[in-house]
Design a protein around this motif. Structure first.
Motif, PDB file in Angstrom:
ATOM      1  N   ARG A 204      -3.027  -8.558   7.814  1.00 14.80           N
ATOM      2  CA  ARG A 204      -3.776  -7.468   7.173  1.00 14.80           C
ATOM      3  C   ARG A 204      -3.497  -7.417   5.669  1.00 14.80           C
ATOM      4  O   ARG A 204      -4.403  -7.125   4.876  1.00 14.80           O
ATOM      5  CB  ARG A 204      -3.413  -6.134   7.831  1.00 14.80           C
ATOM      6  N   THR A 208      -6.354  -7.731   2.827  1.00 16.08           N
ATOM      7  CA  THR A 208      -6.495  -6.679   1.819  1.00 16.08           C
ATOM      8  C   THR A 208      -6.442  -7.262   0.414  1.00 16.08           C
ATOM      9  O   THR A 208      -7.220  -6.881  -0.471  1.00 16.08           O
ATOM     10  CB  THR A 208      -5.389  -5.621   1.996  1.00 16.08           C
ATOM     11  N   SER A 212      -9.962  -6.737  -1.644  1.00 14.24           N
ATOM     12  CA  SER A 212      -9.937  -5.628  -2.596  1.00 14.24           C
ATOM     13  C   SER A 212      -9.896  -6.133  -4.038  1.00 14.24           C
ATOM     14  O   SER A 212      -9.357  -7.210  -4.332  1.00 14.24           O
ATOM     15  CB  SER A 212      -8.720  -4.734  -2.321  1.00 14.24           C
ATOM     16  N   LEU A 220      -1.853  -2.112  -2.598  1.00 12.63           N
ATOM     17  CA  LEU A 220      -2.477  -3.007  -1.628  1.00 12.63           C
ATOM     18  C   LEU A 220      -1.651  -3.104  -0.344  1.00 12.63           C
ATOM     19  O   LEU A 220      -2.202  -3.106   0.763  1.00 12.63           O
ATOM     20  CB  LEU A 220      -2.648  -4.399  -2.252  1.00 12.63           C
ATOM     21  N   ILE A 223      -2.091   0.070   1.637  1.00 13.86           N
ATOM     22  CA  ILE A 223      -3.382   0.068   2.345  1.00 13.86           C
ATOM     23  C   ILE A 223      -3.276  -0.747   3.635  1.00 13.86           C
ATOM     24  O   ILE A 223      -3.716  -0.314   4.711  1.00 13.86           O
ATOM     25  CB  ILE A 223      -4.490  -0.507   1.440  1.00 13.86           C
ATOM     26  N   ALA A 224      -2.662  -1.935   3.546  1.00 18.63           N
ATOM     27  CA  ALA A 224      -2.535  -2.809   4.718  1.00 18.63           C
ATOM     28  C   ALA A 224      -1.654  -2.168   5.784  1.00 18.63           C
ATOM     29  O   ALA A 224      -1.975  -2.212   6.983  1.00 18.63           O
ATOM     30  CB  ALA A 224      -1.958  -4.156   4.293  1.00 18.63           C
ATOM     31  N   ASP A 227      -3.518   0.635   7.525  1.00 18.99           N
ATOM     32  CA  ASP A 227      -4.527   0.108   8.450  1.00 18.99           C
ATOM     33  C   ASP A 227      -3.927  -0.316   9.787  1.00 18.99           C
ATOM     34  O   ASP A 227      -4.582  -0.215  10.830  1.00 18.99           O
ATOM     35  CB  ASP A 227      -5.249  -1.090   7.810  1.00 18.99           C
TER      36      ASP A 227
END
Length: 311
Positions: A204, A208, A212, A220, A223-224, A227
């Motif tokens: 992931r 990302t 992105s 970043l 975010i991963a 998720d």
């Protein structure tokens, strides 16, 4: 990603300090207290008997201990009448009959099914091969993750696995829990479980970085991790439920396996979030590391060789 981004990395320094402290403490416990190896590694007697009625496990253990046998382990084996007895003893072909005579002295009816002896040399060989297997598994993980993702991911994955294994060993050393072949199998299972979790997170993170336009590496990674959080928690929770049931109802034979794997699930979930991600930041992971090299397009304007030119 839609929704709120959880700032996991704001705690990375605290998590890193906690991981280092736990790792060092575990090493201290392993050196000072040592591993309480079971009969699989130290050698000893293994006797299986079958009772006519339900076997009194506590009474059997007490009788053998009072008779002078050391490190007695008594557990049901398949049914409530089938009993497995293990303890440290010298090699004696008649030991099984002596134990049966000792137990039948109280009036119990039982039959000797098995009388085996594991020598110290066999136990030492099992211990050495088990340790070699762990190191080989870590080396294969490093190569696999490095080829699938990037070398920095391989370093993070192996660091997380070493972190998990050492902490499990430290807990077993601290509480002097018996370390036998089932626990060794649990350690190998922890490597597989934690690696799977780390690969999901790493995959992931790579996606990302590639998808992105954000340039902040910390964001970043957050975010991963956000998720994959729901998947990680659901997998860990359901696995822990099974292991708790195994720990409660699986009997003494599977207790060590369930304990080691349960600790591994908790520590492995933590390490896949913080340890491997911390290593990625420490190795200065950038978006360029995640962008595959582009193939050079052929120059179609280049003059053709004379033998290919049209007449």
């Amino acid at each position: 990603m839609n929704g709120k981004i959880i700032d996991f990395m704001q705690w990375r320094k605290i998590a890193g300090a906690a991981s280092i402290a736990l790792f060092v403490l575990s090493l201290v416990f392993l050196v000072v207290r040592g591993i309480n190896f079971g009969l699989d590694f130290t050698g000893g007697a293994l006797i299986e008997v079958e009772y006519v009625e339900a076997a009194p496990v506590q009474e059997i253990r007490q009788t053998l201990t009072e008779a002078g046998y050391r490190d007695v382990t008594v557990q049901l084996f398949g049914s409530e009448t089938d009993v497995m007895i293990r303890f440290q003893a010298d090699n004696d072909p008649d030991l099984g009959n002596k134990v049966v005579d000792l137990l039948t002295a109280s009036g119990a009816e039982l039959e000797l099914l098995r009388n085996e002896f594991v020598g110290p040399s066999v136990g030492e060989e099992l211990r050495d091969k088990g340790g070699l297997g762990l190191m080989l598994a870590l080396a294969v993980v490093l190569v696999y993750v490095a080829f699938r993702f990037q070398f920095k991911f391989g370093i993070g994955a192996v660091a997380a696995l070493i972190h998990d294994v050492v902490i499990i060993g430290g807990i077993f050393a601290l509480f002097q829990l018996e370390f036998d072949l089932t626990v060794l199998a649990a350690l190998l299972a922890v490597i597989g479980y934690s690696l799977n979790d780390t690969i999901v997170v790493s995959d992931r993170i790579r996606e990302t970085f590639q998808e992105s336009t954000e340039t902040d590496v910390v964001k970043l990674i957050n975010i991963a991790l956000t998720d994959t959080l729901s998947r990680t928690l659901i997998t860990s929770f359901t696995t822990a439920l099974v292991l708790i049931a195994l720990l409660i109802f699986g009997g003494q034979m599977l207790a060590g396996f369930a304990e080691a794997l349960l600790i591994g699930v908790v520590v492995g979930t933590y390490s896949s979030i913080y340890v491997s991600s911390n290593i990625l930041l420490a190795t200065n992971l950038t978006r360029q590391d995640m962008i595959p090299p582009s193939r050079e397009e052929p120059d179609l304007t280049e003059e053709k060789p004379s033998w290919l030119q049209d007449d």
